[in-house]
Enzyme design. Structure first.
Site, PDB file in Angstrom:
ATOM      1  N   GLY A 189       0.824  -1.200   0.000  1.00  0.00           N
ATOM      2  CA  GLY A 189       0.000   0.000   0.000  1.00  0.00           C
ATOM      3  C   GLY A 189       0.860   1.252   0.000  1.00  0.00           C
ATOM      4  O   GLY A 189       2.006   1.243  -0.452  1.00  0.00           O
ATOM      5  N   VAL A 193       0.607   4.657   5.109  1.00  0.00           N
ATOM      6  CA  VAL A 193       0.055   3.546   5.885  1.00  0.00           C
ATOM      7  C   VAL A 193       1.162   2.557   6.247  1.00  0.00           C
ATOM      8  O   VAL A 193       1.128   1.934   7.306  1.00  0.00           O
ATOM      9  CB  VAL A 193      -1.084   2.852   5.120  1.00  0.00           C
ATOM     10  CG1 VAL A 193      -1.660   1.699   5.936  1.00  0.00           C
ATOM     11  CG2 VAL A 193      -2.189   3.848   4.787  1.00  0.00           C
ATOM     12  N   GLY A 194       2.167   2.445   5.388  1.00  0.00           N
ATOM     13  CA  GLY A 194       3.296   1.580   5.700  1.00  0.00           C
ATOM     14  C   GLY A 194       3.982   1.971   6.994  1.00  0.00           C
ATOM     15  O   GLY A 194       4.411   1.112   7.774  1.00  0.00           O
ATOM     16  N   GLU A 211       5.601  -3.292   0.852  1.00  0.00           N
ATOM     17  CA  GLU A 211       5.620  -2.964  -0.578  1.00  0.00           C
ATOM     18  C   GLU A 211       4.884  -1.646  -0.734  1.00  0.00           C
ATOM     19  O   GLU A 211       3.654  -1.597  -0.674  1.00  0.00           O
ATOM     20  CB  GLU A 211       4.940  -4.067  -1.386  1.00  0.00           C
ATOM     21  CG  GLU A 211       5.662  -5.405  -1.337  1.00  0.00           C
ATOM     22  CD  GLU A 211       7.063  -5.326  -1.894  1.00  0.00           C
ATOM     23  OE1 GLU A 211       7.321  -4.485  -2.774  1.00  0.00           O
ATOM     24  OE2 GLU A 211       7.928  -6.088  -1.426  1.00  0.00           O
ATOM     25  N   CYS A 245       1.721   0.696  -8.620  1.00  0.00           N
ATOM     26  CA  CYS A 245       2.850   1.188  -7.824  1.00  0.00           C
ATOM     27  C   CYS A 245       4.153   1.213  -8.596  1.00  0.00           C
ATOM     28  O   CYS A 245       5.101   1.897  -8.192  1.00  0.00           O
ATOM     29  CB  CYS A 245       3.003   0.360  -6.554  1.00  0.00           C
ATOM     30  SG  CYS A 245       3.189  -1.412  -6.858  1.00  0.00           S
TER      31      CYS A 245
END
Length: 458
Positions: A189, A193-194, A211, A245
Protein backbone atom coordinates in the site's frame (compact mmCIF):
# COMPACT_ATOMS: atom_id res chain seq x y z
CA UNK A 1 -10.13 -8.82 24.44
CA UNK A 2 -9.25 -8.06 20.85
CA UNK A 3 -11.98 -9.61 18.69
CA UNK A 4 -9.41 -11.21 16.37
CA UNK A 5 -7.43 -12.80 19.19
CA UNK A 6 -9.32 -16.13 18.89
CA UNK A 7 -8.43 -16.28 15.20
CA UNK A 8 -4.75 -15.68 15.93
CA UNK A 9 -4.82 -18.23 18.75
CA UNK A 10 -6.44 -20.86 16.54
CA UNK A 11 -3.89 -20.46 13.79
CA UNK A 12 -0.99 -20.37 16.23
CA UNK A 13 -2.09 -23.56 17.97
CA UNK A 14 -2.40 -25.25 14.61
CA UNK A 15 1.07 -24.02 13.66
CA UNK A 16 2.53 -25.32 16.93
CA UNK A 17 1.10 -28.72 16.02
CA UNK A 18 3.68 -28.93 13.23
CA UNK A 19 1.46 -29.93 10.30
CA UNK A 20 2.39 -26.88 8.22
CA UNK A 21 6.05 -27.86 8.24
CA UNK A 22 5.46 -30.82 5.94
CA UNK A 23 5.82 -30.73 2.17
CA UNK A 24 2.46 -32.47 1.79
CA UNK A 25 0.58 -29.76 3.72
CA UNK A 26 2.20 -26.96 1.77
CA UNK A 27 1.45 -28.59 -1.59
CA UNK A 28 -2.14 -29.14 -0.48
CA UNK A 29 -2.53 -25.43 0.33
CA UNK A 30 -1.11 -24.51 -3.08
CA UNK A 31 -3.56 -26.93 -4.74
CA UNK A 32 -6.44 -25.34 -2.86
CA UNK A 33 -5.36 -21.86 -3.95
CA UNK A 34 -5.08 -23.01 -7.55
CA UNK A 35 -8.59 -24.47 -7.46
CA UNK A 36 -9.96 -21.27 -5.94
CA UNK A 37 -8.50 -19.25 -8.83
CA UNK A 38 -9.34 -21.63 -11.67
CA UNK A 39 -12.85 -22.61 -10.57
CA UNK A 40 -13.88 -19.01 -9.90
CA UNK A 41 -11.95 -17.19 -12.60
CA UNK A 42 -14.96 -15.59 -14.25
CA UNK A 43 -16.52 -14.51 -10.96
CA UNK A 44 -13.23 -12.94 -9.89
CA UNK A 45 -12.87 -11.13 -13.21
CA UNK A 46 -16.45 -9.89 -13.00
CA UNK A 47 -15.80 -8.52 -9.52
CA UNK A 48 -12.72 -6.65 -10.76
CA UNK A 49 -14.79 -5.06 -13.51
CA UNK A 50 -17.59 -4.13 -11.13
CA UNK A 51 -15.20 -2.47 -8.68
CA UNK A 52 -13.40 -0.21 -11.16
CA UNK A 53 -13.97 -1.44 -14.70
CA UNK A 54 -10.70 -3.26 -14.94
CA UNK A 55 -10.32 -4.36 -18.59
CA UNK A 56 -10.10 -8.06 -19.56
CA UNK A 57 -6.30 -8.22 -19.95
CA UNK A 58 -5.76 -6.64 -16.53
CA UNK A 59 -8.37 -8.96 -15.03
CA UNK A 60 -6.71 -12.11 -16.34
CA UNK A 61 -3.31 -10.83 -15.29
CA UNK A 62 -4.51 -11.03 -11.68
CA UNK A 63 -5.36 -14.70 -12.13
CA UNK A 64 -2.53 -15.97 -14.33
CA UNK A 65 0.35 -14.48 -12.33
CA UNK A 66 -0.60 -16.19 -9.03
CA UNK A 67 -1.14 -19.42 -10.97
CA UNK A 68 2.37 -19.09 -12.36
CA UNK A 69 3.77 -18.54 -8.86
CA UNK A 70 1.94 -21.65 -7.63
CA UNK A 71 3.49 -23.59 -10.52
CA UNK A 72 6.96 -22.39 -9.56
CA UNK A 73 6.55 -23.47 -5.94
CA UNK A 74 5.01 -26.80 -6.84
CA UNK A 75 8.03 -27.57 -9.02
CA UNK A 76 10.72 -26.26 -6.67
CA UNK A 77 9.33 -26.52 -3.14
CA UNK A 78 11.04 -29.76 -2.13
CA UNK A 79 14.42 -28.32 -3.08
CA UNK A 80 13.70 -24.99 -1.36
CA UNK A 81 12.75 -26.78 1.86
CA UNK A 82 15.79 -29.05 1.93
CA UNK A 83 18.59 -28.17 4.39
CA UNK A 84 21.37 -26.41 2.50
CA UNK A 85 25.02 -27.23 3.25
CA UNK A 86 27.30 -24.20 3.50
CA UNK A 87 31.07 -23.83 3.55
CA UNK A 88 32.80 -23.40 6.92
CA UNK A 89 36.48 -22.76 7.81
CA UNK A 90 38.65 -25.66 6.69
CA UNK A 91 40.02 -26.14 10.19
CA UNK A 92 36.55 -26.77 11.59
CA UNK A 93 35.63 -28.96 8.63
CA UNK A 94 38.76 -31.05 9.17
CA UNK A 95 37.69 -31.75 12.76
CA UNK A 96 34.39 -33.20 11.62
CA UNK A 97 32.14 -30.13 11.75
CA UNK A 98 29.80 -29.03 9.01
CA UNK A 99 27.59 -26.03 8.33
CA UNK A 100 23.97 -26.24 7.31
CA UNK A 101 21.11 -23.80 6.84
CA UNK A 102 17.51 -24.73 7.57
CA UNK A 103 14.53 -22.68 6.39
CA UNK A 104 11.74 -22.67 8.94
CA UNK A 105 8.35 -20.92 8.82
CA UNK A 106 7.75 -17.89 11.00
CA UNK A 107 4.22 -18.81 12.08
CA UNK A 108 1.02 -16.81 11.64
CA UNK A 109 1.34 -14.26 8.82
CA UNK A 110 -0.91 -11.25 8.31
CA UNK A 111 -1.22 -10.20 4.65
CA UNK A 112 -2.78 -6.77 4.03
CA UNK A 113 -3.56 -6.21 0.36
CA UNK A 114 -4.13 -3.07 -1.74
CA UNK A 115 -6.99 -2.08 -4.02
CA UNK A 116 -5.18 -1.68 -7.33
CA UNK A 117 -4.49 -5.40 -7.82
CA UNK A 118 -6.77 -6.75 -5.09
CA UNK A 119 -6.41 -10.40 -6.05
CA UNK A 120 -2.83 -10.58 -7.25
CA UNK A 121 -1.23 -8.45 -4.54
CA UNK A 122 -3.19 -10.19 -1.79
CA UNK A 123 -2.71 -13.78 -2.94
CA UNK A 124 0.89 -13.65 -4.21
CA UNK A 125 2.27 -12.92 -0.71
CA UNK A 126 -0.11 -15.50 0.73
CA UNK A 127 1.15 -18.12 -1.71
CA UNK A 128 4.75 -17.42 -0.68
CA UNK A 129 3.76 -17.60 2.99
CA UNK A 130 1.99 -20.93 2.54
CA UNK A 131 4.86 -22.36 0.50
CA UNK A 132 7.17 -21.42 3.38
CA UNK A 133 4.90 -23.27 5.84
CA UNK A 134 3.13 -20.34 7.50
CA UNK A 135 -0.56 -19.94 8.21
CA UNK A 136 -2.20 -16.82 6.80
CA UNK A 137 -4.75 -14.19 7.76
CA UNK A 138 -5.85 -12.22 4.69
CA UNK A 139 -7.07 -8.64 4.85
CA UNK A 140 -8.30 -7.47 1.41
CA UNK A 141 -8.81 -3.82 0.56
CA UNK A 142 -12.27 -2.55 1.53
CA UNK A 143 -12.34 -0.10 -1.40
CA UNK A 144 -12.66 -3.00 -3.84
CA UNK A 145 -15.81 -4.12 -2.09
CA UNK A 146 -16.99 -6.73 -4.60
CA UNK A 147 -13.63 -8.48 -4.77
CA UNK A 148 -13.39 -8.46 -0.96
CA UNK A 149 -16.90 -9.87 -0.58
CA UNK A 150 -16.24 -12.60 -3.14
CA UNK A 151 -12.96 -13.62 -1.51
CA UNK A 152 -14.67 -13.64 1.90
CA UNK A 153 -17.12 -16.14 0.43
CA UNK A 154 -14.53 -18.27 -1.39
CA UNK A 155 -11.67 -18.56 1.10
CA UNK A 156 -13.68 -20.55 3.71
CA UNK A 157 -14.80 -22.90 0.94
CA UNK A 158 -11.28 -23.86 -0.03
CA UNK A 159 -9.28 -23.53 3.19
CA UNK A 160 -9.56 -24.58 6.80
CA UNK A 161 -9.66 -21.45 8.99
CA UNK A 162 -6.63 -22.57 10.98
CA UNK A 163 -4.63 -22.48 7.72
CA UNK A 164 -6.05 -19.50 5.83
CA UNK A 165 -8.67 -17.07 7.12
CA UNK A 166 -9.95 -13.77 5.80
CA UNK A 167 -11.00 -10.59 7.59
CA UNK A 168 -12.92 -7.87 5.75
CA UNK A 169 -13.54 -4.28 6.76
CA UNK A 170 -11.72 -0.97 6.88
CA UNK A 171 -9.48 1.02 9.18
CA UNK A 172 -11.04 -0.26 12.40
CA UNK A 173 -10.41 -3.88 11.45
CA UNK A 174 -6.85 -3.16 10.31
CA UNK A 175 -6.13 -1.31 13.55
CA UNK A 176 -7.43 -4.25 15.60
CA UNK A 177 -5.38 -6.74 13.62
CA UNK A 178 -2.23 -4.65 14.01
CA UNK A 179 -2.61 -4.73 17.79
CA UNK A 180 -1.93 -8.47 17.75
CA UNK A 181 1.49 -10.16 17.89
CA UNK A 182 1.56 -11.79 14.47
CA UNK A 183 4.74 -13.64 13.55
CA UNK A 184 5.08 -11.81 10.22
CA UNK A 185 3.27 -8.95 8.49
CA UNK A 186 3.19 -8.38 4.75
CA UNK A 187 1.73 -5.03 3.71
CA UNK A 188 1.22 -3.58 0.24
CA UNK A 189 0.00 0.00 0.00
CA UNK A 190 0.99 3.60 0.52
CA UNK A 191 4.09 4.81 2.33
CA UNK A 192 1.91 6.69 4.82
CA UNK A 193 0.06 3.55 5.89
CA UNK A 194 3.30 1.58 5.70
CA UNK A 195 4.65 3.74 8.51
CA UNK A 196 1.57 2.90 10.60
CA UNK A 197 2.09 -0.80 9.97
CA UNK A 198 5.76 -0.61 10.86
CA UNK A 199 5.06 1.25 14.11
CA UNK A 200 2.53 -1.39 15.11
CA UNK A 201 4.90 -4.21 14.18
CA UNK A 202 7.64 -2.62 16.30
CA UNK A 203 5.50 -3.08 19.42
CA UNK A 204 5.89 -6.85 19.04
CA UNK A 205 9.20 -6.85 17.13
CA UNK A 206 7.32 -8.48 14.26
CA UNK A 207 9.28 -8.73 10.99
CA UNK A 208 7.64 -7.06 8.01
CA UNK A 209 7.75 -6.75 4.27
CA UNK A 210 6.47 -3.39 3.10
CA UNK A 211 5.62 -2.96 -0.58
CA UNK A 212 5.04 0.76 -0.91
CA UNK A 213 5.44 3.29 -3.71
CA UNK A 214 6.83 6.63 -4.76
CA UNK A 215 7.50 8.66 -7.88
CA UNK A 216 9.15 6.21 -10.28
CA UNK A 217 11.63 7.99 -12.59
CA UNK A 218 11.81 7.25 -16.31
CA UNK A 219 14.63 8.56 -18.47
CA UNK A 220 14.60 8.85 -22.26
CA UNK A 221 17.91 10.00 -23.69
CA UNK A 222 18.72 11.19 -27.20
CA UNK A 223 19.78 7.69 -28.36
CA UNK A 224 16.51 5.96 -27.40
CA UNK A 225 14.23 4.23 -29.89
CA UNK A 226 11.32 6.62 -29.44
CA UNK A 227 8.64 4.43 -30.98
CA UNK A 228 9.51 1.65 -28.54
CA UNK A 229 9.82 4.07 -25.62
CA UNK A 230 6.50 5.86 -26.09
CA UNK A 231 4.47 2.66 -26.43
CA UNK A 232 5.97 1.13 -23.33
CA UNK A 233 5.68 4.30 -21.28
CA UNK A 234 2.11 4.98 -22.45
CA UNK A 235 0.99 1.49 -21.47
CA UNK A 236 3.10 1.27 -18.32
CA UNK A 237 1.80 4.57 -17.01
CA UNK A 238 -1.88 4.16 -17.89
CA UNK A 239 -2.59 0.50 -17.11
CA UNK A 240 -5.06 0.31 -14.20
CA UNK A 241 -5.68 4.01 -14.93
CA UNK A 242 -2.24 4.78 -13.58
CA UNK A 243 -3.01 3.12 -10.22
CA UNK A 244 0.04 0.89 -10.35
CA UNK A 245 2.85 1.19 -7.82
CA UNK A 246 5.46 0.48 -10.50
CA UNK A 247 4.02 2.83 -13.13
CA UNK A 248 6.41 5.41 -14.61
CA UNK A 249 5.76 8.41 -12.39
CA UNK A 250 7.46 11.05 -14.51
CA UNK A 251 9.66 11.18 -17.60
CA UNK A 252 12.93 13.02 -18.01
CA UNK A 253 13.52 13.44 -21.76
CA UNK A 254 16.52 15.07 -23.46
CA UNK A 255 15.50 18.49 -24.70
CA UNK A 256 16.74 17.80 -28.24
CA UNK A 257 14.11 15.08 -28.73
CA UNK A 258 11.41 16.35 -26.36
CA UNK A 259 9.03 17.66 -29.01
CA UNK A 260 9.34 14.48 -31.05
CA UNK A 261 8.84 12.38 -27.91
CA UNK A 262 5.66 14.29 -26.99
CA UNK A 263 4.24 13.98 -30.50
CA UNK A 264 4.84 10.24 -30.62
CA UNK A 265 3.54 9.74 -27.08
CA UNK A 266 0.27 11.46 -28.01
CA UNK A 267 -0.09 9.22 -31.07
CA UNK A 268 0.59 6.15 -28.96
CA UNK A 269 -2.03 7.10 -26.38
CA UNK A 270 -4.60 7.71 -29.12
CA UNK A 271 -3.79 4.36 -30.72
CA UNK A 272 -4.23 2.53 -27.40
CA UNK A 273 -7.30 4.26 -25.98
CA UNK A 274 -8.85 6.18 -28.88
CA UNK A 275 -9.80 9.83 -29.09
CA UNK A 276 -12.28 9.36 -26.23
CA UNK A 277 -10.67 7.02 -23.69
CA UNK A 278 -13.77 7.29 -21.48
CA UNK A 279 -15.45 4.95 -23.97
CA UNK A 280 -12.51 2.57 -24.26
CA UNK A 281 -13.05 -0.95 -22.88
CA UNK A 282 -9.33 -1.05 -22.11
CA UNK A 283 -9.14 1.90 -19.72
CA UNK A 284 -9.97 1.35 -16.06
CA UNK A 285 -11.55 3.82 -13.64
CA UNK A 286 -10.17 5.50 -10.53
CA UNK A 287 -11.00 3.64 -7.35
CA UNK A 288 -13.09 6.48 -5.88
CA UNK A 289 -14.48 9.96 -6.52
CA UNK A 290 -12.05 11.27 -3.90
CA UNK A 291 -9.07 9.86 -5.78
CA UNK A 292 -10.46 11.21 -9.03
CA UNK A 293 -10.53 14.70 -7.53
CA UNK A 294 -7.07 14.22 -6.03
CA UNK A 295 -5.50 13.28 -9.36
CA UNK A 296 -7.45 16.01 -11.18
CA UNK A 297 -5.89 18.57 -8.84
CA UNK A 298 -2.46 17.76 -10.31
CA UNK A 299 -3.51 18.86 -13.79
CA UNK A 300 -2.17 22.31 -14.65
CA UNK A 301 -4.22 23.49 -17.67
CA UNK A 302 -1.36 25.55 -19.05
CA UNK A 303 0.86 22.46 -19.26
CA UNK A 304 -1.62 19.99 -20.73
CA UNK A 305 -0.38 18.77 -24.10
CA UNK A 306 -2.68 15.75 -24.18
CA UNK A 307 -5.86 14.84 -22.33
CA UNK A 308 -6.94 16.76 -19.27
CA UNK A 309 -10.64 15.86 -19.14
CA UNK A 310 -12.19 14.68 -15.87
CA UNK A 311 -15.56 13.17 -14.94
CA UNK A 312 -15.74 12.75 -11.16
CA UNK A 313 -19.12 11.00 -11.23
CA UNK A 314 -17.68 8.37 -13.57
CA UNK A 315 -14.40 8.23 -11.60
CA UNK A 316 -12.61 9.08 -14.85
CA UNK A 317 -9.42 10.98 -15.52
CA UNK A 318 -8.32 11.07 -19.13
CA UNK A 319 -4.75 9.93 -19.91
CA UNK A 320 -2.97 13.26 -19.54
CA UNK A 321 0.51 14.48 -20.40
CA UNK A 322 1.94 17.63 -18.78
CA UNK A 323 4.85 19.42 -20.48
CA UNK A 324 7.14 21.08 -19.63
CA UNK A 325 6.89 20.03 -15.99
CA UNK A 326 9.15 21.14 -13.15
CA UNK A 327 9.81 19.90 -9.64
CA UNK A 328 7.58 22.69 -8.31
CA UNK A 329 4.48 21.28 -10.01
CA UNK A 330 1.81 19.56 -7.87
CA UNK A 331 2.23 16.28 -9.79
CA UNK A 332 5.90 16.16 -8.79
CA UNK A 333 5.35 16.48 -5.05
CA UNK A 334 4.13 12.90 -4.47
CA UNK A 335 3.21 9.69 -6.24
CA UNK A 336 0.44 10.60 -8.71
CA UNK A 337 -1.16 7.12 -8.73
CA UNK A 338 -3.35 8.11 -11.65
CA UNK A 339 -3.14 8.72 -15.39
CA UNK A 340 -1.37 12.10 -15.26
CA UNK A 341 2.21 11.99 -16.56
CA UNK A 342 4.62 14.89 -15.99
CA UNK A 343 7.38 15.20 -18.61
CA UNK A 344 10.49 17.20 -17.76
CA UNK A 345 13.18 18.26 -20.27
CA UNK A 346 16.85 17.93 -19.39
CA UNK A 347 20.04 19.15 -21.03
CA UNK A 348 22.83 17.57 -19.02
CA UNK A 349 22.61 13.83 -18.28
CA UNK A 350 24.93 13.95 -15.28
CA UNK A 351 23.04 16.81 -13.64
CA UNK A 352 19.70 15.07 -14.26
CA UNK A 353 20.92 11.83 -12.66
CA UNK A 354 22.26 13.83 -9.73
CA UNK A 355 18.78 15.30 -9.21
CA UNK A 356 17.02 11.93 -9.41
CA UNK A 357 19.57 10.33 -7.11
CA UNK A 358 18.76 12.77 -4.32
CA UNK A 359 14.99 12.20 -4.43
CA UNK A 360 13.27 9.61 -2.19
CA UNK A 361 14.11 6.09 -3.31
CA UNK A 362 11.46 4.69 -5.64
CA UNK A 363 9.96 1.24 -6.06
CA UNK A 364 10.85 1.20 -9.76
CA UNK A 365 12.88 3.11 -12.35
CA UNK A 366 13.26 2.90 -16.11
CA UNK A 367 15.74 4.12 -18.70
CA UNK A 368 15.44 4.09 -22.49
CA UNK A 369 18.81 4.42 -24.14
CA UNK A 370 21.32 2.78 -26.49
CA UNK A 371 24.19 4.50 -24.68
CA UNK A 372 25.65 1.92 -22.33
CA UNK A 373 27.58 4.56 -20.39
CA UNK A 374 24.31 6.36 -19.67
CA UNK A 375 22.62 3.11 -18.65
CA UNK A 376 25.47 2.10 -16.35
CA UNK A 377 25.67 5.57 -14.81
CA UNK A 378 21.94 5.69 -14.10
CA UNK A 379 21.81 2.17 -12.66
CA UNK A 380 24.94 2.71 -10.62
CA UNK A 381 23.94 6.01 -8.99
CA UNK A 382 20.16 5.86 -8.59
CA UNK A 383 18.82 3.57 -5.86
CA UNK A 384 15.43 1.91 -6.48
CA UNK A 385 13.70 -1.38 -5.82
CA UNK A 386 13.80 -2.81 -9.34
CA UNK A 387 13.10 -1.77 -12.89
CA UNK A 388 13.86 -2.12 -16.57
CA UNK A 389 16.18 -0.98 -19.32
CA UNK A 390 14.31 -0.16 -22.54
CA UNK A 391 11.17 -1.61 -21.00
CA UNK A 392 8.65 -0.76 -18.30
CA UNK A 393 6.71 -2.68 -15.65
CA UNK A 394 7.32 -6.21 -16.89
CA UNK A 395 10.01 -6.99 -14.32
CA UNK A 396 7.27 -7.51 -11.74
CA UNK A 397 5.88 -10.49 -13.68
CA UNK A 398 9.00 -12.64 -13.50
CA UNK A 399 9.33 -14.94 -10.50
CA UNK A 400 13.12 -15.21 -10.83
CA UNK A 401 13.47 -11.45 -10.27
CA UNK A 402 13.06 -10.50 -6.57
CA UNK A 403 10.46 -7.74 -6.27
CA UNK A 404 10.31 -5.06 -3.61
CA UNK A 405 11.25 -1.56 -2.58
CA UNK A 406 14.04 0.26 -0.81
CA UNK A 407 13.91 3.13 1.66
CA UNK A 408 10.77 5.21 1.18
CA UNK A 409 9.37 2.66 -1.28
CA UNK A 410 9.50 -0.25 1.14
CA UNK A 411 11.64 -3.07 2.45
CA UNK A 412 12.02 -6.74 1.72
CA UNK A 413 11.83 -8.68 -1.54
CA UNK A 414 9.63 -11.53 -2.67
CA UNK A 415 8.57 -13.59 -5.77
CA UNK A 416 9.85 -17.10 -6.40
CA UNK A 417 12.82 -18.18 -4.31
CA UNK A 418 13.12 -14.68 -2.85
CA UNK A 419 9.54 -14.96 -1.57
CA UNK A 420 10.18 -18.33 0.03
CA UNK A 421 13.35 -17.03 1.67
CA UNK A 422 11.67 -13.82 2.87
CA UNK A 423 8.80 -15.70 4.51
CA UNK A 424 11.18 -18.19 6.15
CA UNK A 425 13.50 -17.80 9.08
CA UNK A 426 17.04 -18.74 8.09
CA UNK A 427 18.23 -21.04 10.86
CA UNK A 428 22.00 -21.42 10.65
CA UNK A 429 23.58 -24.48 12.32
CA UNK A 430 27.06 -25.74 13.02
CA UNK A 431 26.84 -29.50 13.37
CA UNK A 432 29.78 -30.90 15.32
CA UNK A 433 31.35 -34.34 15.42
CA UNK A 434 30.35 -35.79 18.81
CA UNK A 435 33.61 -37.73 19.09
CA UNK A 436 36.20 -35.13 18.05
CA UNK A 437 37.85 -32.96 20.71
CA UNK A 438 38.11 -29.21 20.03
CA UNK A 439 39.72 -27.67 23.10
CA UNK A 440 38.84 -23.98 23.26
CA UNK A 441 37.89 -23.99 26.95
CA UNK A 442 39.55 -22.64 30.12
CA UNK A 443 41.94 -22.93 31.77
CA UNK A 444 44.04 -21.39 28.99
CA UNK A 445 47.44 -21.48 30.74
CA UNK A 446 49.92 -23.60 28.81
CA UNK A 447 47.65 -23.96 25.76
CA UNK A 448 48.46 -22.79 22.24
CA UNK A 449 45.44 -20.49 22.02
CA UNK A 450 46.33 -19.14 18.59
CA UNK A 451 46.52 -22.67 17.20
CA UNK A 452 43.19 -23.62 18.68
CA UNK A 453 41.53 -20.47 17.33
CA UNK A 454 43.03 -20.94 13.89
CA UNK A 455 40.41 -23.55 13.05
CA UNK A 456 37.86 -20.74 12.81
CA UNK A 457 39.73 -18.84 10.13
CA UNK A 458 41.62 -21.34 7.99
Amino acid sequence: MNRFQPLLDRQREFFFGGASRSLAWRLDQLDRMERLLRENQQALCDALYQDFRKPPFEQLFEITVPLGVIGYYRKNLAELMAPQPVAIPKGLEATGNRGVVHKEPYGVTLVIGPFNAPILLLLDPAIAALAAGNTVVLKPANTTARVAALLAELVPRYFEPEAVAIVTGGREEIASLLELPFDFIFFTGSSAVGKVVMRAAAEHLTPVILELGGQNPTVVDETANLDIAVDRIAWGHNAISGQWCIAPGYVYVHRSIADDFIARLKRSLAAMYGTDPQQSPDFARMISAHDTERVASYILPGKVVHGGRVDVADRYVEPTVLYPSTWDDPAMQQEVFGPVLPVLPYDDFDAMVETVMRKPKSLAAYIFSKNQDHIDDFLGRVSFGGGCVNQTNLHCWIDSLPFGGVGYSGMGKYYGKAGFDALSNTKALLVGNPDTVLDVFPPYAGKDIAKNLSVFSE
